[in-house]
Design an enzyme around this catalytic site. Structure first.
Site, PDB file in Angstrom:
ATOM      1  N   ASN A 150       0.862  -1.190   0.000  1.00  0.00           N
ATOM      2  CA  ASN A 150       0.000   0.000   0.000  1.00  0.00           C
ATOM      3  C   ASN A 150       0.893   1.233   0.000  1.00  0.00           C
ATOM      4  O   ASN A 150       1.417   1.636   1.042  1.00  0.00           O
ATOM      5  CB  ASN A 150      -0.929  -0.012   1.217  1.00  0.00           C
ATOM      6  CG  ASN A 150      -2.011   1.033   1.112  1.00  0.00           C
ATOM      7  OD1 ASN A 150      -2.615   1.207   0.040  1.00  0.00           O
ATOM      8  ND2 ASN A 150      -2.260   1.752   2.190  1.00  0.00           N
ATOM      9  N   LYS A 189       0.599   4.404  -0.071  1.00  0.00           N
ATOM     10  CA  LYS A 189       0.351   5.576   0.773  1.00  0.00           C
ATOM     11  C   LYS A 189       0.946   5.419   2.181  1.00  0.00           C
ATOM     12  O   LYS A 189       1.685   6.274   2.658  1.00  0.00           O
ATOM     13  CB  LYS A 189      -1.155   5.787   0.878  1.00  0.00           C
ATOM     14  CG  LYS A 189      -1.556   7.058   1.568  1.00  0.00           C
ATOM     15  CD  LYS A 189      -3.060   7.241   1.466  1.00  0.00           C
ATOM     16  CE  LYS A 189      -3.405   8.711   1.545  1.00  0.00           C
ATOM     17  NZ  LYS A 189      -4.764   8.964   1.082  1.00  0.00           N
ATOM     18  N   THR A 190       0.648   4.305   2.828  1.00  0.00           N
ATOM     19  CA  THR A 190       1.158   4.096   4.178  1.00  0.00           C
ATOM     20  C   THR A 190       2.641   3.723   4.136  1.00  0.00           C
ATOM     21  O   THR A 190       3.392   4.054   5.053  1.00  0.00           O
ATOM     22  CB  THR A 190       0.354   2.999   4.894  1.00  0.00           C
ATOM     23  OG1 THR A 190       0.139   1.913   3.975  1.00  0.00           O
ATOM     24  CG2 THR A 190      -0.988   3.522   5.351  1.00  0.00           C
ATOM     25  N   GLY A 195      10.285  -0.962   6.928  1.00  0.00           N
ATOM     26  CA  GLY A 195      10.281  -0.098   8.115  1.00  0.00           C
ATOM     27  C   GLY A 195      11.661   0.173   8.673  1.00  0.00           C
ATOM     28  O   GLY A 195      11.957   1.291   9.094  1.00  0.00           O
ATOM     29  N   GLU A 196      12.499  -0.820   8.705  1.00  0.00           N
ATOM     30  CA  GLU A 196      13.833  -0.644   9.292  1.00  0.00           C
ATOM     31  C   GLU A 196      14.785   0.029   8.310  1.00  0.00           C
ATOM     32  O   GLU A 196      15.501   0.965   8.655  1.00  0.00           O
ATOM     33  CB  GLU A 196      14.427  -2.004   9.696  1.00  0.00           C
ATOM     34  CG  GLU A 196      13.484  -2.911  10.461  1.00  0.00           C
ATOM     35  CD  GLU A 196      13.526  -2.710  11.970  1.00  0.00           C
ATOM     36  OE1 GLU A 196      14.189  -1.761  12.425  1.00  0.00           O
ATOM     37  OE2 GLU A 196      12.873  -3.485  12.681  1.00  0.00           O
ATOM     38  N   LYS A 200       9.678  -7.227   0.622  1.00  0.00           N
ATOM     39  CA  LYS A 200      10.853  -7.517   1.444  1.00  0.00           C
ATOM     40  C   LYS A 200      10.838  -6.793   2.787  1.00  0.00           C
ATOM     41  O   LYS A 200      11.666  -7.076   3.645  1.00  0.00           O
ATOM     42  CB  LYS A 200      12.123  -7.124   0.673  1.00  0.00           C
ATOM     43  CG  LYS A 200      12.324  -7.952  -0.599  1.00  0.00           C
ATOM     44  CD  LYS A 200      13.736  -7.844  -1.155  1.00  0.00           C
ATOM     45  CE  LYS A 200      13.943  -6.585  -1.952  1.00  0.00           C
ATOM     46  NZ  LYS A 200      15.222  -6.623  -2.723  1.00  0.00           N
ATOM     47  N   GLY A 201       9.933  -5.840   2.978  1.00  0.00           N
ATOM     48  CA  GLY A 201       9.918  -5.086   4.238  1.00  0.00           C
ATOM     49  C   GLY A 201      10.638  -3.765   4.090  1.00  0.00           C
ATOM     50  O   GLY A 201      11.631  -3.670   3.368  1.00  0.00           O
ATOM     51  N   GLN A 243       6.016   5.310   6.143  1.00  0.00           N
ATOM     52  CA  GLN A 243       7.049   4.572   6.880  1.00  0.00           C
ATOM     53  C   GLN A 243       8.445   5.073   6.517  1.00  0.00           C
ATOM     54  O   GLN A 243       9.308   5.203   7.372  1.00  0.00           O
ATOM     55  CB  GLN A 243       6.960   3.078   6.552  1.00  0.00           C
ATOM     56  CG  GLN A 243       6.100   2.309   7.518  1.00  0.00           C
ATOM     57  CD  GLN A 243       6.180   0.815   7.249  1.00  0.00           C
ATOM     58  OE1 GLN A 243       5.527   0.323   6.356  1.00  0.00           O
ATOM     59  NE2 GLN A 243       6.966   0.106   8.019  1.00  0.00           N
TER      60      GLN A 243
END
Ligand code: FES
Ligand code: FES
Lengths: 742, 207
Positions: free
Chosen positions: A635, A637-638, A708-709, A705-706, A642
């Site tokens: 998504n 937008k969100t 946030g970090e 794959k992610g 992040q």
């Protein structure tokens, strides 16, 4: 049939919990009103190390409204205390149970909980406790500890060697530098809070700020010897955490014990100053990097050594030096990681743990090397780009860092950068461009998701996961809508409750990968179940297809239809109705993925432009572009939020965040927002977050794959490198405050 | 309550006096069954009664006649006694803006003011911003621009943003950044918060 996300993707959706958050209706752990609820206030030790000889709690106990005071002198220990500290385990593995003994291990260590019928009364009574200590000498200064304290030993601290450890030394061009990062503190806006309600002596309902419902539940079961079904944890909303909400911290245990003792529901909220010493922090680090290269820029060897800290009572390790083993194509590598036990509270994972710390040093060192080589730093990175994981000796499942470099450098206008430092004045200011890259592992754990599709066309999904802010429910709703072929507003993703099917912790950028896979599999199962119900119906039979297979149908807009003839279709609701069913309900379980043939990493390419005012040392972030290879973005937008959030964390790390301990007393100096500076609106320009958005073919069906970090990893280096470019000054000790510029 | 009464009266000497004297009054007036209890609980209740001060406030359009301890902050009154938990506590020291409410239309940190100081005032919290089910344009804009992640700073940001526009401090991006800097967002949503405020202002609906 594969259940993969296909282009064109469904447009991004607004946060599904947005309305609750903008109206104040979202409930965080301190916001449940239970009749008869009492308030607990924690009292911390005023010395850094020693032993409590006596405590005078009489005045507190007699103060109006006080219901109880618990200290190491009167605690009724829960059953789990004895188990944990028994046995022959080393001091730094023992941990520390609140009020279990009279030892003081760090300044601010909880030594009492005062419970009263109102918050004000508890707060006042907490000031009436008098403590008599025997003080011990202590060590809170990492630099001073190094020569006199023994670092920890064990597998986590084995040196890593690849090829010739001296290769960098014999290279024609080399740099050597030391980088320092002070303690940084998560400081989520929500104060850590817990509300405990013992419904019977062996059944407890807990509203707790936790990134992992399952781990918190287990810990409480162990501590009090309770059955799983009797430990109910609810975490509907978390006001940020960034790694601070994995542990069941001492105040939470104190609240559990206290509520039991006074036999009333109890709420404990830490104060902001208590947040600095009771819920973890990013440990201070000192890193030394040495790199050698050929005159053409090919790096021949690197040596990366990191020194960091942990608490005297518990080991905390993170992968600080790992980045240097795999980010670049370097044949000769040596890394070393040592940590020293200190008389401070326990550090913990903080956004991009380890990698953020390590990438700061590595990406600054690469910039220093580029300068020594008189080479563009982006060009140097491309020249040493790694196409396979040399550490693990295997290919990457996907790597689009080059693409990220491309879109990021284009957007910031990297080509306009004059290579010479201090060569781009803008009025009274000096402009500088810098870059840094980030890397963070992609992984997938197991999770369960409950699914119930009802004849009214609505899909309910449930999983015991929590969300500290990135928008898990939103991403899962979008994913389910996309893979099941219904509108997102027909889907409810329920979470934040330990009684739901067990999910996964939120951390390490693994939520979307792990939970998303299960959601994806759940919608696939659902489609198969629908198919089985009606595959024999005449509507799906044509002259050529008599025996319809699952592969012959598609699921779109709430309809199952023949791929070859979209007029032959049936709505999901009609399918249920024709089968005489009100709903289909099941639990989908997906096991974790052991990625042995490939290495999977997400990447970030951060580009910044800073303006530095040479007379005052003021640094302004002028422009920021962060381009991320996180695989498929579920998504947009969100996801962009992040990245923006990680970048703002990086601005704080680069320019202002510094936890200061007064080493004469072992006490925090700046444990509040006036003195511990975090970025505010005026510190942040319009941040551009860009995505490569190409699927990873291995890790999970979505190809995600992610992110946030990795959003934070390497960012602080980009700022430091830009400051060097602007001023010609290399500031290696964070944060880069004006005093270091002038 | 009269606005002039702002002297804090929570010194422990006074409380102890109240406790003792009130226990004596209780002794004289209480029926024998309570007398037998004669314990701390009764003293506490009586002490609690004498420690409280009457205050009249209007919160989100509703009149409240309350009896509260003078040391209770407006923030704790809202959150702990009235269960209006939309107003958040992030620091309790006026350093983060999470507790921003409007008092007579102006933005104020609710943690920095005692509830008894607000007698007769009109207070608006995030719960009172929407018009029934219809969100305030600023709330709409925050959703549209994703001006938050965890949502914890959000009520304070929105209350502050509404006031910021009304004050005339949202004329440029830099203006917004400056005048919204009293509201920390640790999730770092500033870029989107600025976009949301610009959009809400441009929308022209009365804020
Ligand atoms: S809680 Fe009031 S300013 Fe932080
Ligand atoms: S949205 Fe989390 S602190 Fe602002």
């Amino acid at each position: 049939m594969e259940n993969k996300l296909k282009e064109p993707f469904m447009p991004p959706i607004d946060r599904v919990d947005g309305k609750l958050k903008v109206t104040g209706a979202a409930k965080y752990s301190a916001e449940y009103n239970i009749p008869q609820m009492a308030y607990g206030v924690m009292v911390g030790s005023s010395i850094a190390k020693g032993i409590i000889l006596s405590m005078d709690t009489k005045a507190a106990e007699n103060a109006p409204g006080v219901l109880g005071v618990i200290t190491p002198f009167n605690i009724e220990k829960p059953a789990g205390y004895n188990i944990e500290t028994s046995g022959n385990i080393s001091a730094t593995k023992k941990g520390f149970n609140v009020f279990d003994d009279k030892l003081i291990r760090f300044s601010g260590q909880p030594i009492a909980i005062v419970m009263a019928d109102s918050y004000e009364r508890a707060l006042h009574a907490a000031t009436l406790i008098k403590v008599n200590y025997k003080k011990d000498s202590f060590q809170t200064n990492l630099e001073k500890a190094i020569p006199v304290v023994k670092p920890l030993e064990g597998n986590a601290f084995k040196d890593y060697t690849r090829g010739d450890v001296n290769a960098w030394k014999t290279a024609p061009v080399k740099i050597e530098a030391e980088y320092n990062i002070p303690i940084e503190v998560h400081n989520p806006m929500e104060l850590h809070a817990i509300t405990v309600h013992w419904e019977t002596p062996d059944k407890v309902l807990v509203y707790e700020k936790t990134q992992s419902l399952m781990d918190t539940q287990e810990k409480i079961m162990e501590l009090f010897g309770l059955k799983k079904e009797n430990v109910h944890i609810i975490t509907k909303f978390i006001g940020g955490a960034f790694g601070s909400a994995f542990n069941v911290w001492p105040h939470a245990v104190a609240a559990l014990i206290g509520a039991k003792q006074i036999n009333k529901p109890l709420k404990v909220v830490l104060s902001r100053d208590q947040m600095f010493m009771n819920v973890g922090y990013r440990p201070q680090s000192i890193q030394k990097i040495s790199i050698g290269a050929q005159p053409d820029g090919k790096i021949t060897g690197i040596n990366h050594e990191a020194i960091s800290m942990t608490a005297s009572y518990q080991e905390f390790t993170e992968g600080i030096v790992n980045v240097s083993r795999m980010l670049y194509d370097i044949p000769n590598v040596f890394t070393r990681y040592k940590i020293y036990p200190m008389d401070l509270s326990l550090p913990t994972w903080m956004r991009g743990p380890g990698e953020t710390t390590g990438a700061y040093a590595l990406e600054c060192a690469i910039d220093e090397l580029a300068h020594a080589l008189k080479m563009d730093p982006l060009k140097l990175r491309l020249l040493n780009y790694s196409d396979t994981d040399l550490e693990k000796q295997r290919p990457y499942s996907s790597k689009y860092l080059k693409e990220a470099f491309e879109i990021g450098s284009e957007k910031i206008g990297w080509n306009d950068r004059h290579p010479e430092p201090r060569s781009m004045p803008e009025g009274d200011w000096l402009a500088g461009y810098g870059m840094g890259s980030g890397v963070f592992i992609g992984w997938r754990g197991g999770a369960q998701v409950g699914a119930r599709f009802t004849a009214d066309g609505k899909l309910l999904l449930q999983s015991a996961v929590t969300d500290m802010g990135p928008g898990t429910a939103t991403a899962m709703t979008k994913l389910a809508a996309e893979t099941f072929g219904i509108s997102p507003d027909k889907i409810v993703f329920e979470m934040g409750d330990s009684s739901l099917p067990p999910g996964i912790m939120q951390g390490g950028s693994g939520t979307t990968s792990s939970l998303g896979t299960t959601v994806n599999n759940a919608t696939l199962s659902l489609k198969k179940k629908l198919f089985e119900l009606v595959k024999n119906k005449a509507v799906f039979h044509t002259e050529t297809i008599h025996d319809v297979k699952f592969e012959d149908v598609v699921f779109e807009n709430g309809q199952m239809m023949l791929s070859s003839d979209h007029t032959r279709k049936m709505s999901y609701s009609d399918i249920l109705e024709s089968a005489g069913l009100d709903n289909i309900e099941f639990i989908e379980e997906t096991k974790g993925f052991n990625n042995v043939d490939y290495s999977t990493y997400a990447y970030a390419a951060h580009f910044v432009k800073v303006l530095v005012h040479p007379a005052t040392g003021v640094i302004k972030m002028e422009k920021i572009v962060s381009a991320v290879d996180g695989g498929t973005i579920v998504n947009d937008k969100t996801a962009r939020s992040q990245i923006i959030g990680g970048v703002v964390g990086g601005i704080g790390m680069a320019l202002m965040e510094e936890g200061v301990v007064d080493n004469r007393y072992g006490r925090w100096v700046n444990n509040n927002f006036a003195d511990y500076h975090v970025p505010v609106n005026a510190d942040v320009p319009h941040i551009e977050a860009l995505f490569v958005n190409k699927p990873d073919p291995i890790l999970n069906p979505m190809g995600s794959k992610g992110i946030g970090e990795v959003a934070m990893v390497g960012f602080a280096a980009a700022v430091a490198n830009a400051v060097f470019h602007a001023t010609g000054k290399r500031i290696r000790a964070l944060p880069i405050t004006p005093d270091k510029i002038i | 309550m009269d606005k002039k009464v702002t002297t804090p009266i929570h010194s422990s000497a006074r409380r102890n006096f109240l406790k003792q004297s009130s226990a004596m009054v209780a002794l004289a007036l209480a029926p024998p069954t309570i007398l037998k209890a004669g314990d701390k609980k009764v003293e506490d209740q009586i002490a609690g009664y004498f420690e409280k001060v009457p205050v009249k406030l209007e919160i989100n359009g509703k009149a409240h006649a309350l009896s509260i301890e003078p040391r209770v902050t407006l923030l704790d009154l809202l959150r702990e006694q009235l269960h209006l938990t939309g107003t958040k506590k992030g620091c309790d020291h006026g350093q983060c803006g999470a507790c921003t409410v409007h008092i007579n239309g102006k933005r104020v940190n609710a943690c920095l003011t005692l509830a008894v100081m607000q007698g007769g005032n009109k207070i608006t919290t995030i719960e009172g911003l929407a018009n029934g089910d219809e969100l305030h344009p600023m709330q709409e804009a925050f959703i549209k621009h994703d001006g938050f992640q965890c949502g914890y700073c959000t009520p304070g940001q929105i209350m502050s943003a509404v006031a910021c526009v009304k004050e005339g401090h949202a004329e440029s991006d830099d203006d917004i950044r400056e005048y919204m800097s009293g509201n920390i967002c640790r999730c770092g949503c500033y870029t989107n918060i600025v976009d949301a405020i610009k959009d809400a202002k441009k929308g022209g609906k009365s804020l």
